[in-house]
Write a protein that holds these residues in place. Structure first.
Motif, PDB file in Angstrom:
ATOM      1  N   LYS A 176       0.887  -1.035   0.087  1.00  0.00           N
ATOM      2  CA  LYS A 176       0.066   0.117   0.006  1.00  0.00           C
ATOM      3  C   LYS A 176       0.752   1.314   0.039  1.00  0.00           C
ATOM      4  N   LEU A 202       2.467   1.663  -3.553  1.00  0.00           N
ATOM      5  CA  LEU A 202       1.481   2.400  -4.610  1.00  0.00           C
ATOM      6  C   LEU A 202       0.882   3.810  -4.118  1.00  0.00           C
ATOM      7  N   MET A 203       0.933   4.140  -2.844  1.00  0.00           N
ATOM      8  CA  MET A 203       0.751   5.348  -2.556  1.00  0.00           C
ATOM      9  C   MET A 203       1.685   6.422  -3.220  1.00  0.00           C
ATOM     10  N   ASP A 204       2.797   6.047  -2.970  1.00  0.00           N
ATOM     11  CA  ASP A 204       3.989   6.805  -3.655  1.00  0.00           C
ATOM     12  C   ASP A 204       4.070   6.729  -4.857  1.00  0.00           C
ATOM     13  N   ASP A 217       1.443   6.754  -7.024  1.00  0.00           N
ATOM     14  CA  ASP A 217       0.514   7.597  -7.383  1.00  0.00           C
ATOM     15  C   ASP A 217       0.885   9.404  -7.106  1.00  0.00           C
ATOM     16  N   PHE A 218       1.820   9.375  -6.040  1.00  0.00           N
ATOM     17  CA  PHE A 218       2.323  10.707  -5.906  1.00  0.00           C
ATOM     18  C   PHE A 218       3.427  11.268  -6.713  1.00  0.00           C
ATOM     19  N   GLU A 236       3.629  10.074  -9.808  1.00  0.00           N
ATOM     20  CA  GLU A 236       2.810  10.243 -10.924  1.00  0.00           C
ATOM     21  C   GLU A 236       2.316  11.390 -11.139  1.00  0.00           C
ATOM     22  N   SER A 237       1.810  11.972 -10.117  1.00  0.00           N
ATOM     23  CA  SER A 237       0.992  13.217  -9.878  1.00  0.00           C
ATOM     24  C   SER A 237       2.036  14.444 -10.105  1.00  0.00           C
ATOM     25  N   GLN A 292      -3.259  16.693  -2.594  1.00  0.00           N
ATOM     26  CA  GLN A 292      -4.124  15.864  -2.316  1.00  0.00           C
ATOM     27  C   GLN A 292      -3.619  15.003  -0.974  1.00  0.00           C
TER      28      GLN A 292
END
Length: 466
Positions: free
Chosen positions: A142, A145-147, A149-150, A152-153, A448
């Protein structure tokens, strides 16, 4: 010997996934805070012969009891793999093979662990550790995956295959600084740390703000300078402590500012992000306050005002300035949560003071990400409140923590107890402060939150007590 295996998938290519694990800070970012605390990452990361030192948590303690554990790295069985084996720790055997394989849509990560915790005949202990490892690797997945997403943003260099920024960090060895440095590094940026002691690693450079020692070339190297230094405020507010709190922030910031201002215009960093605190608003706020709110009264308010005023000195030199007004950082690695959680586990927890005062809090991951956000986006300027969007009182915090730990919250901590620990001024401005602060600018600039609620934060920081 017991064998544990875990398989997960991430939406990155195998080479990129391996490269992420091979960057400084990957172990720091990957590790659930309740499962282990990073003492020192291996350098170079995952290189054969390099050693990682951590404190691994005792199962069932929510990360509040930890024991030293060190492992040495070696080559893995395939191109995108590596192995770490026990060097010293509370196990009799540990061999962890990490292997990354391309699959449709990303990479399959296989973790194969051979371990033995106790002498032969104590299989029940090994089975208990297997359950703990299942929870740990689920949390690792988790977090990664959180990192991702960050990253990619923020169009991270590691993913976009472009050159990263040069980030110079003062205070990078602290609890927040470690996470900030790790986030930048694993994103593909180049990180150097200003350290007061003799440098141990190639990414460290020496400075001594007490003596005014700082090499201008180190600042000329940087695209961004981040300052997180300062003596801890979690102490009795004696005259000596106040002097150290003040000087450790103001003097070090002034040295950085004056050195940047003295550089040729073409050599100056483009942004200076400096720590501050919600103490800027004082210890009492009847209404929610955003970054436009006035400064309050008290010692911490005076420190923050002078701190931000000093940091703003770079603006005349054309350098963008951001002051991160941080709330109470909640993590099992330190601070308020680490202090209070053991009391709740013992059935002796409860609200502080009347419980009506508001708690301006933020998770460790979110405060670290707010620094990255401030560096990367040019439209983030001036003061920024680094607090979660969920406003809670001390009583609501106590109830939420007790609920997560499955304990009662019956025993309040009277105000005079905090005065004994922190002194009258410290208790008023820290433990009993009423700070109704909102993250207006973070939300306006598109940030976010990873952990917008206490429940999210406790799930991340304390896990389930596996």
């Amino acid at each position: 010997m017991t064998i544990f295996e875990s398989t997960s998938e991430v939406p990155l290519g195998a080479e990129t996934t391996f490269d992420w694990h091979a960057r400084p800070g990957a172990l720091t970012r990957l590790s659930p805070h309740w499962a282990q605390e990073i003492v020192e990452e291996s350098y170079p990361p995952i290189a054969p012969g390099s050693v990682a030192q951590v404190k691994t948590s005792v199962p069932g303690t929510y990360g509040l009891v930890r024991r030293p554990f060190s492992s040495v790295h070696s080559e893995g069985p395939s191109r995108f793999s590596f192995v770490d084996e026990l060097k010293k720790g509370p196990l009799s055997q540990w061999k962890h093979t990490h292997e990354f394989t391309s699959v449709a849509g990303g990479t399959k990560i296989d973790d194969h662990i051979e371990f033995s915790m106790a002498p032969q005949g104590f299989d029940v202990i090994d089975r208990g550790l297997t359950h703990y490892l299942e929870a740990t690797f689920d949390a690792r997945r988790k977090r990664m995956l959180m990192d991702i997403d960050f990253l990619e943003s923020t169009n991270a260099p590691l993913l976009a295959r472009k050159k990263g920024k040069h980030i110079l960090i003062a205070g990078g060895s602290g609890m927040i600084g470690r996470q900030v440095a790790a986030l930048f590094s694993t994103a593909g940026h180049f990180v150097r740390l200003l350290v007061r002691e003799t440098p141990k690693f190639p990414y460290e450079v020496h400075w001594n703000p007490n003596l005014g020692i700082l090499n201008p070339r180190d600042l000329a190297w940087a695209d961004a300078v981040v300052h997180l230094g300062g003596r801890s405020i979690a102490t009795r507010f004696t005259k000596h402590a106040k002097d150290e709190i003040w000087s450790s922030r103001i003097d070090s910031t002034r040295l950085l500012v004056e050195t940047m201002r003295g550089l040729p215009e073409a050599k100056r960093p483009s942004v200076f992000v400096c720590a501050s605190a919600v103490g800027y608003y004082g210890a009492k706020a009847d209404e929610p306050v955003d970054e436009s709110g006035p400064a309050g009264e008290g010692f911490l308010a005076e420190v923050c005002q002078k701190w931000e005023e000093t940091a703003a000195g770079v603006e005349d030199a054309g350098i963008r300035r951001v002051s991160i007004r941080t709330g109470v950082v909640l993590t099992s690695l330190g601070g308020l949560l680490k202090l209070q959680a053991p009391l709740f586990l013992a059935g002796a927890g409860g609200r502080l003071g009347s419980g009506e005062q508001a708690l301006a809090w933020i998770s460790l991951d979110d405060v670290a990400r707010s620094y990255v956000h401030a560096v990367l986006y040019d439209y983030v300027r001036g003061p920024v409140n680094a607090v979660a969007p969920e406003l809670v009182t001390q009583a609501e915090f106590a109830e939420a923590l007790a609920g997560h730990l499955r304990r009662p919250a019956w025993i309040p901590t009277p105000g005079f107890i905090t005065e004994i620990m922190l002194g009258r001024d410290g208790a008023k401005e820290l433990a009993l402060a009423d700070q109704r602060v909102v993250p207006e600018k973070l939300q306006e600039t598109g940030y976010q939150f990873a952990h917008p609620t206490l429940r999210d934060c406790f799930d991340e920081e304390l896990g389930g007590g596996a």
